[in-house]
Structure formats: C-alpha cells, structure tokens
Write a protein that holds these residues in place. Structure first.
Motif, PDB file in Angstrom:
ATOM      1  N   ARG B 139       0.828  -1.209   0.000  1.00  0.00           N
ATOM      2  CA  ARG B 139       0.000   0.000   0.000  1.00  0.00           C
ATOM      3  C   ARG B 139       0.861   1.258   0.000  1.00  0.00           C
ATOM      4  O   ARG B 139       0.543   2.233  -0.690  1.00  0.00           O
ATOM      5  CB  ARG B 139      -0.940  -0.008   1.216  1.00  0.00           C
ATOM      6  CG  ARG B 139      -2.049  -1.028   1.077  1.00  0.00           C
ATOM      7  CD  ARG B 139      -2.890  -1.094   2.322  1.00  0.00           C
ATOM      8  NE  ARG B 139      -3.596   0.157   2.584  1.00  0.00           N
ATOM      9  CZ  ARG B 139      -4.201   0.421   3.741  1.00  0.00           C
ATOM     10  NH1 ARG B 139      -4.167  -0.464   4.709  1.00  0.00           N
ATOM     11  NH2 ARG B 139      -4.820   1.565   3.925  1.00  0.00           N
ATOM     12  N   TYR B 141       3.909   1.553  -1.220  1.00  0.00           N
ATOM     13  CA  TYR B 141       4.540   1.663  -2.523  1.00  0.00           C
ATOM     14  C   TYR B 141       3.539   2.176  -3.561  1.00  0.00           C
ATOM     15  O   TYR B 141       3.844   3.080  -4.342  1.00  0.00           O
ATOM     16  CB  TYR B 141       5.080   0.287  -2.930  1.00  0.00           C
ATOM     17  CG  TYR B 141       5.879   0.282  -4.198  1.00  0.00           C
ATOM     18  CD1 TYR B 141       6.921   1.178  -4.384  1.00  0.00           C
ATOM     19  CD2 TYR B 141       5.601  -0.617  -5.219  1.00  0.00           C
ATOM     20  CE1 TYR B 141       7.660   1.171  -5.551  1.00  0.00           C
ATOM     21  CE2 TYR B 141       6.339  -0.630  -6.384  1.00  0.00           C
ATOM     22  CZ  TYR B 141       7.365   0.267  -6.549  1.00  0.00           C
ATOM     23  OH  TYR B 141       8.088   0.269  -7.711  1.00  0.00           O
ATOM     24  N   SER B 142       2.311   1.613  -3.533  1.00  0.00           N
ATOM     25  CA  SER B 142       1.276   2.064  -4.463  1.00  0.00           C
ATOM     26  C   SER B 142       1.009   3.545  -4.296  1.00  0.00           C
ATOM     27  O   SER B 142       0.915   4.284  -5.277  1.00  0.00           O
ATOM     28  CB  SER B 142      -0.037   1.335  -4.204  1.00  0.00           C
ATOM     29  OG  SER B 142       0.134  -0.016  -4.344  1.00  0.00           O
ATOM     30  N   LEU B 145       3.783   5.781  -5.600  1.00  0.00           N
ATOM     31  CA  LEU B 145       3.789   5.895  -7.058  1.00  0.00           C
ATOM     32  C   LEU B 145       2.584   6.662  -7.557  1.00  0.00           C
ATOM     33  O   LEU B 145       2.712   7.575  -8.372  1.00  0.00           O
ATOM     34  CB  LEU B 145       3.802   4.502  -7.697  1.00  0.00           C
ATOM     35  CG  LEU B 145       5.084   3.708  -7.592  1.00  0.00           C
ATOM     36  CD1 LEU B 145       4.967   2.439  -8.404  1.00  0.00           C
ATOM     37  CD2 LEU B 145       6.271   4.516  -8.071  1.00  0.00           C
ATOM     38  N   SER B 146       1.381   6.308  -7.068  1.00  0.00           N
ATOM     39  CA  SER B 146       0.188   6.905  -7.667  1.00  0.00           C
ATOM     40  C   SER B 146       0.006   8.359  -7.256  1.00  0.00           C
ATOM     41  O   SER B 146      -0.607   9.124  -7.989  1.00  0.00           O
ATOM     42  CB  SER B 146      -1.050   6.084  -7.317  1.00  0.00           C
ATOM     43  OG  SER B 146      -1.331   6.210  -5.954  1.00  0.00           O
ATOM     44  N   THR B 308     -10.723  19.387  -2.767  1.00  0.00           N
ATOM     45  CA  THR B 308     -10.144  18.201  -2.143  1.00  0.00           C
ATOM     46  C   THR B 308     -10.008  17.097  -3.176  1.00  0.00           C
ATOM     47  O   THR B 308     -10.964  16.741  -3.855  1.00  0.00           O
ATOM     48  CB  THR B 308     -11.046  17.705  -1.010  1.00  0.00           C
ATOM     49  OG1 THR B 308     -11.239  18.776  -0.101  1.00  0.00           O
ATOM     50  CG2 THR B 308     -10.434  16.535  -0.303  1.00  0.00           C
ATOM     51  N   LYS B 309      -8.787  16.602  -3.302  1.00  0.00           N
ATOM     52  CA  LYS B 309      -8.548  15.465  -4.188  1.00  0.00           C
ATOM     53  C   LYS B 309      -8.439  14.215  -3.324  1.00  0.00           C
ATOM     54  O   LYS B 309      -7.734  14.222  -2.314  1.00  0.00           O
ATOM     55  CB  LYS B 309      -7.247  15.659  -4.960  1.00  0.00           C
ATOM     56  CG  LYS B 309      -7.402  16.552  -6.169  1.00  0.00           C
ATOM     57  CD  LYS B 309      -8.013  15.783  -7.322  1.00  0.00           C
ATOM     58  CE  LYS B 309      -8.469  16.687  -8.453  1.00  0.00           C
ATOM     59  NZ  LYS B 309      -9.646  16.154  -9.148  1.00  0.00           N
ATOM     60  N   ILE B 310      -9.123  13.172  -3.721  1.00  0.00           N
ATOM     61  CA  ILE B 310      -8.973  11.896  -3.042  1.00  0.00           C
ATOM     62  C   ILE B 310      -7.968  11.086  -3.852  1.00  0.00           C
ATOM     63  O   ILE B 310      -8.105  10.965  -5.077  1.00  0.00           O
ATOM     64  CB  ILE B 310     -10.315  11.162  -2.942  1.00  0.00           C
ATOM     65  CG1 ILE B 310     -11.374  12.077  -2.329  1.00  0.00           C
ATOM     66  CG2 ILE B 310     -10.176   9.909  -2.115  1.00  0.00           C
ATOM     67  CD1 ILE B 310     -12.750  11.502  -2.344  1.00  0.00           C
ATOM     68  N   LEU B 311      -6.937  10.587  -3.212  1.00  0.00           N
ATOM     69  CA  LEU B 311      -5.907   9.851  -3.944  1.00  0.00           C
ATOM     70  C   LEU B 311      -6.071   8.350  -3.780  1.00  0.00           C
ATOM     71  O   LEU B 311      -5.560   7.589  -4.592  1.00  0.00           O
ATOM     72  CB  LEU B 311      -4.521  10.262  -3.451  1.00  0.00           C
ATOM     73  CG  LEU B 311      -4.191  11.725  -3.707  1.00  0.00           C
ATOM     74  CD1 LEU B 311      -2.884  12.086  -3.063  1.00  0.00           C
ATOM     75  CD2 LEU B 311      -4.122  12.005  -5.188  1.00  0.00           C
ATOM     76  N   ASN B 312      -6.741   7.938  -2.750  1.00  0.00           N
ATOM     77  CA  ASN B 312      -6.914   6.514  -2.545  1.00  0.00           C
ATOM     78  C   ASN B 312      -8.077   6.316  -1.600  1.00  0.00           C
ATOM     79  O   ASN B 312      -8.251   7.080  -0.661  1.00  0.00           O
ATOM     80  CB  ASN B 312      -5.632   5.915  -1.950  1.00  0.00           C
ATOM     81  CG  ASN B 312      -5.655   4.419  -1.938  1.00  0.00           C
ATOM     82  OD1 ASN B 312      -6.445   3.806  -1.231  1.00  0.00           O
ATOM     83  ND2 ASN B 312      -4.802   3.805  -2.716  1.00  0.00           N
ATOM     84  N   LEU B 313      -8.881   5.321  -1.889  1.00  0.00           N
ATOM     85  CA  LEU B 313      -9.967   5.006  -0.976  1.00  0.00           C
ATOM     86  C   LEU B 313     -10.038   3.498  -0.900  1.00  0.00           C
ATOM     87  O   LEU B 313     -10.023   2.822  -1.916  1.00  0.00           O
ATOM     88  CB  LEU B 313     -11.280   5.579  -1.504  1.00  0.00           C
ATOM     89  CG  LEU B 313     -12.458   5.616  -0.535  1.00  0.00           C
ATOM     90  CD1 LEU B 313     -13.416   6.694  -0.972  1.00  0.00           C
ATOM     91  CD2 LEU B 313     -13.204   4.330  -0.453  1.00  0.00           C
ATOM     92  N   SER B 314     -10.047   2.993   0.305  1.00  0.00           N
ATOM     93  CA  SER B 314     -10.053   1.544   0.457  1.00  0.00           C
ATOM     94  C   SER B 314     -11.012   1.192   1.571  1.00  0.00           C
ATOM     95  O   SER B 314     -10.819   1.579   2.708  1.00  0.00           O
ATOM     96  CB  SER B 314      -8.630   1.090   0.769  1.00  0.00           C
ATOM     97  OG  SER B 314      -8.652  -0.214   1.215  1.00  0.00           O
ATOM     98  N   LYS B 315     -12.046   0.498   1.204  1.00  0.00           N
ATOM     99  CA  LYS B 315     -13.056   0.100   2.194  1.00  0.00           C
ATOM    100  C   LYS B 315     -13.353  -1.368   1.971  1.00  0.00           C
ATOM    101  O   LYS B 315     -13.572  -1.802   0.834  1.00  0.00           O
ATOM    102  CB  LYS B 315     -14.318   0.947   1.992  1.00  0.00           C
ATOM    103  CG  LYS B 315     -15.529   0.464   2.763  1.00  0.00           C
ATOM    104  CD  LYS B 315     -16.769   0.506   1.901  1.00  0.00           C
ATOM    105  CE  LYS B 315     -17.557  -0.781   2.011  1.00  0.00           C
ATOM    106  NZ  LYS B 315     -18.548  -0.771   3.064  1.00  0.00           N
ATOM    107  N   ARG B 330     -15.337  11.860   4.453  1.00  0.00           N
ATOM    108  CA  ARG B 330     -14.374  12.739   3.785  1.00  0.00           C
ATOM    109  C   ARG B 330     -14.113  13.983   4.640  1.00  0.00           C
ATOM    110  O   ARG B 330     -13.003  14.485   4.705  1.00  0.00           O
ATOM    111  CB  ARG B 330     -14.893  13.126   2.402  1.00  0.00           C
ATOM    112  CG  ARG B 330     -13.779  13.576   1.472  1.00  0.00           C
ATOM    113  CD  ARG B 330     -14.340  14.253   0.266  1.00  0.00           C
ATOM    114  NE  ARG B 330     -14.970  15.513   0.626  1.00  0.00           N
ATOM    115  CZ  ARG B 330     -16.133  15.934   0.144  1.00  0.00           C
ATOM    116  NH1 ARG B 330     -16.795  15.206  -0.708  1.00  0.00           N
ATOM    117  NH2 ARG B 330     -16.633  17.085   0.517  1.00  0.00           N
TER     118      ARG B 330
END
Lengths: 251, 345
Positions: B139, B141-142, B145-146, B308-315, B330
């Motif tokens: 996570r 590393y991802s 990069l992203s 607001t930018k969301i760069l990753n969301l994990s649920k 948020r």
C-alpha cells in the motif's frame, strides 16, 4: 466502450476440491477451488467461528507482496459473506489461480506489476470467481455479491466499465466496487486522483451493474434488447440455476 | 436462601474477558446521562494526537519519528546513487515514443516495513514478514507511485560537461521546471544515473492504525530529506558528490497527501443480519481493530483550497459504510489533513 463478449463460467470442473469455478471476463481468467469446512490447524482455530484462508497465485512466478494485499482484501470481504458462526473451529480455504491477464503492448510486464491500478483491475475477477466457487462448494452464505471495475479517463470523458489495461493506464482514477445482490456497498477500492463527485458517479454505475434487477425491470430490458452491460448478480444466479438443473437431471 | 454474591470485576478484567460487550458498554452507556465514548476515552471521531520529530537519525538522508498515541514509527530514507550502466534494461529517454515512468521502471523508490518483535504481542521473533507487513508495504509503494509526490527530476544525476561547470550550481532550482517535459536530454548534458531512495519504516511500538502512522512518517522523512549535489565524473567513471553542506538540496515534493483510517464496530458481534447500531471509530487502536471487521482508509490532499482530491480510498469487510457515510467520512479526513499539516510544519 464495454466488452461485448459475455463472461465465461465453468462450475465444478475440478473433482478433488469441494467446489471449483473458472471465470473469465474482460481478458482476465481465474480458476478457484474451495475446500471447507475442514479442520483448522490447532494454533489458528477460533473457538467461536470459522477462519477463512485466501490464497492468490499470479499467472506467472510466485506470489509477492501484491498478492498478499489482494488476499487480505478478499479475505475480509468474504468473511462478511460466509456464515462463519455456524462453523466454529473450522477452516474455509479458497485458492485462486490467475490463469491469464490481458496484454498491454505499451508497457513491459514489470511496470504492470508495479502499478497499483493494474493490481486493482484483477480484483473483480478474483472476487467473482471466489463467489462462484463458494456457491459450487455449497458453503452457506448470507448473500452473494458481485464486483466490477470502472475507470475515469483523464479527459473527463464518460466512465469506462471493465477497462482494458491501456485504458487503465491512461485514466486518472480506477475504482473497484463490490455490491451484495441487495445493493449494499461491500467493497470499494479506488486509486488515482479523483473528486467526491467522480466517485459518486462511478459508485452509481457499478451499483447498477452489480445489483440484482427486479423481475419487471429485467423483462423490460429483454424486450428492448439493448442491455449491453452484463448484470453480474444475474450471472451468478443463472449459472447456479444451470448447475442445479444439470445435477438434478436424473430425477 | 443464601444471598448470592455478585462477582465484582475490575474494568480491566471485564475488558479482557469479553472485549466486545465492554466496548459496547462504553459506547452505549446504560445510564443516559453519561456520554457515549470509546474504551480509550476518545470520541468516535477523535484521533490521537500526532507527534513528529524529524532528522533524529545521523546516517540517513532524511528521517522522522512519528508517534500516534502508542503507535511509534521510525522512518529513514537513505539515498544511493545508481549509475545507468547498472540498471538492467536501461532505455535512454527519447523525444519520440511514450514518456517512460522512470521511478516505477527503475525501482527508484524502495519502501520496506518492519514490524519489530516486541512492538506488539502478536509479532513473533524469527518469522518471515507477516501478511500485515507485506500488505502495508504494497500500500505504501502504491501510494508513493500513484500520488506522484516524488519528482524524478530531483533524482536524476547528470554528467558535468566542461562548459557548464558553473551554470549548473546556480540554476539548481531553475532546471527543475524546464525538465518536467517529456524530453529530459538537453544538448550538452547526458543522464548518467539516478538516486534510488530506500525508505525503511520500523514500528517500534504498535497500537493500531499502522498505515496512517507509517505514511505520515514517510511524508515527514521525505519532506525532511536533503540530497547532496551529485554529478558523473567522466575521468573516474563514477558518481561523485559534493561534501559542501550548503549544496544539499531538498526534494521538490508535489502535493501533500494524508491518510485517515476508521473502523466500524457493530452492536452485535459479527451479526448475521446486521440491523443493529454501529459506530465509526476514527484512528482505531489495536484493541478496537481486533473487534472491527469493516474498515475504511481515505487518502486526501487539500493543498489546493476548496478542491479536495482523493488519492486513494479503500473500504472492505462489511456493508455499514454506504455512499452517504463515505461522503461524511471525507469531512473527517479533511480535518485530519489540517491536523497533519500543522503537525509537520
């Protein structure tokens, strides 16, 4: 830009496992076996509920950290679906072997592995196969669920359902959703840069694909014959029905 | 009739014997005058205070120690020069062809997470990296990069040609901007190597919410790190660095992503048909994490005001968090962003 080919499902094709399924869609193919409920190792067993063990094997080579990540996502999601309380001190083992991934001629395979959005796009196929294999193994579940991928292009174009690797690479964000057939959001994994509005749009499209249609809606859609997108919830039901029909053919 | 004696337990014993009812007793007190709170005394949306110390390690290019309650993380970033001759499948950037993502292709960022023995009782000595450690490093590393936070231009090492000996030093900042395009090779300069950043994250003490703590530590260490001025020496055929402290450069990091994690506890322990009440607990500690199946992690960047930018969301893990609740979450993440920004400055 949807993939017109229908998903390909084979149920119960491996005789030594309790349940098995092969599923291929949008260039990804996965074979899954489910064994369970079986005896858990003494040091792992839980006195009040069953444990779920998910193993993901990549198409080539041995699994690395990204497979562990996919396993942990799948495990927590499937734990919610299986009726674990009914099987204390037992184990459900779900092995998923990725058999093919779509080629991307633009980048080498190493880069494909590194990018997290490419990691995510295999997740719906893994999830879908796991559900089919669980159904085939007759594991008691609360409900079934289905998953899909949506990419939002960089040029603010319309969201793409089941994007190709090239589309994933050129998109600004990628979203994986899983919904139960009742339409509850079960899993959401998003990566890239996106706003809340974009996520909401992707959520609604995915919900439409994954949730079971009401009977009358299905009839209307069949009449119109323009349902381009495959409804994932209906797919699972149809496959399970076909399997039971063929199993009970002798009666 | 013998008078039955009511066994008296201390709160700690109750918590240990049946953690889930104990948590519910705090969240849903039988006495309505008492406020609902978590077992650790926090409000559901309250995070632990964040403490950040930077530059504590001498031998790392950048380091940070982050404390989030009892979770303590140490992050060290060490830069090593990587000549292009040592990169397998090195492909010089050309003006034609698609732009190459050099950071991902040449593995210029190498994060690693270690959950040290003794940081929590469940981490045993002498075992291979646990699934949790592997998941966390994927996570990290991802996200590295992203998010596109590290600019590859900061990591490039050039050959110093005869005529631009002096120019190079002065326009250290200037050439960062002009090189951002797809054509890194300007006439007279040859790309000879890269800095590879080894980002090591060690958990000295583990009390839940590992990803948030690890990410803040990485963010603080990267903001803190300085790279020496380096160039390729043609005579010695190696990368040489300037020892001058004044020539060390900070990285030009893009954006300021901050992650925020919450877990959901339901009224019934692993309810089969969850219709009961549930609570969304921001920044869960280790005890709470064990009792919660569902969790959400959102990475937001509010650097640009009002956007607001969301760069990753994990649920994953349950059905309680729906669209409306995620929208609401948020807000919590945005508040967390403000806190982290303040703590790092």
């Amino acid at each position: 830009m949807t993939i017109s080919a229908a998903p390909d499902v084979v149920l119960d094709h491996l005789s030594k496992a309790d349940g098995s399924a092969s599923y291929s869609y949008a260039g990804y193919a996965v074979t899954a076996t489910v064994n369970g409920p079986i005896e858990a190792q003494r040091r792992d067993e839980q006195p009040f509920e069953a444990i779920v063990d998910v193993i993901v094997r990549p198409a080539a080579g041995v699994g690395g950290t990204r497979e562990r990540h996919l396993e942990s996502i799948l495990c927590s999601t499937l734990r919610h679906l299986i009726l674990l309380k009914n099987f204390p001190r037992q184990l459900f083992q779900i092995a998923l072997q990725i058999t093919s991934v779509p080629e991307n001629d633009y980048v080498n395979s190493k880069l494909m592995q590194a990018s997290s959005s490419q990691n995510l796009s295999v997740l719906p196929t893994l999830f879908q196969t796991a559900i089919l294999a669980l159904v085939s193994a007759a594991v008691p579940m609360k409900t079934t669920a289905s998953a899909t991928t949506i990419a939002i292009p960089k040029d603010y174009g319309s969201p793409l359902l089941n994007p190709t690797p090239r589309q994933v690479q050129t998109s600004s964000s990628i979203h994986v959703f899983a919904f139960t057939r009742q339409g509850d959001l079960l899993l959401s994994q998003s990566d890239g840069s996106f706003s809340q509005d974009e996520w909401d749009v992707a959520h609604d499209i995915a919900k439409d694909v994954c949730m079971e249609k009401k009977r009358e809606e299905v009839d209307v859609m069949l009449d119109d014959d323009e349902s381009q997108t495959q409804n994932m919830a209906d797919l699972i039901r149809a496959e399970a029905q076909m399997k039971t029909d063929s199993d009970l053919h002798w009666k | 009739m013998a008078q039955s004696t009511v066994p008296m337990f201390s709160a700690q014993t109750f918590a240990k014997l049946s953690p889930h009812p104990y948590m519910l007793a705090n969240l849903k007190p039988s006495d309505p005058s008492r406020p609902s709170q978590r077992t650790n005394g926090r409000q559901p949306k309250q995070s632990r205070t964040l403490q950040v110390n930077t530059s504590s390690l001498t031998h790392a290019n950048g380091s940070a120690m982050v404390r989030l309650g009892d979770t303590t993380v140490i992050c060290a970033v060490r830069a090593e020069s990587l000549p292009v001759t040592e990169i397998p499948n090195y492909r010089p950037a050309s003006s034609t062809g698609p732009p190459l993502d050099e950071i991902a292709s040449y593995d210029l960022l190498v994060p690693n997470i270690e959950l040290a023995t003794g940081s929590a009782p469940e981490f045993l000595p002498g075992v291979p990296p646990t699934a949790l450690a592997q998941t966390l490093s994927t996570r990290l590393y991802s996200l590295l990069l992203s998010s596109g936070m590290v600019q590859v231009d900061d990591l490039r090492i050039w050959e110093k040609s005869e005529d631009d000996n002096d120019d190079n030093m002065e326009d250290g900042d200037g050439d960062g901007d002009q090189e951002l395009g797809t054509v890194p090779e300007t006439p007279g300069r040859t790309l000879r190597g890269y800095w590879a950043l080894f980002i090591d994250v060690t958990f000295a003490s583990y009390d839940g919410n590992p990803f948030d703590a690890a990410w803040i530590a990485v963010l603080a260490a990267l903001h803190n790190m300085k790279l020496p001025r380096a160039w390729w020496d043609a005579d010695m055929e190696m990368v040489v660095c300037s020892p001058e402290g004044s020539e060390f450069q900070k990285l030009h990091l893009e954006g300021f992503p901050v992650s925020c994690t919450a877990a959901v506890v339901t009224e019934r322990d692993h309810a089969e048909h969850s219709v009961g009440k549930y609570w969304v607990l921001t920044d869960p500690d280790r005890r709470e994490e064990k009792l919660c199946d569902e969790s959400i992690c959102m990475v937001v960047d509010c650097s640009r005001r009002g956007d607001t930018k969301i760069l990753n969301l994990s649920k994953a893990g349950g059905c309680e968090l729906d669209k409306a609740l995620i929208n609401e979450f948020r807000q919590t993440a945005e508040n967390r962003w403000q806190d982290c920004r303040a703590a790092l400055e």
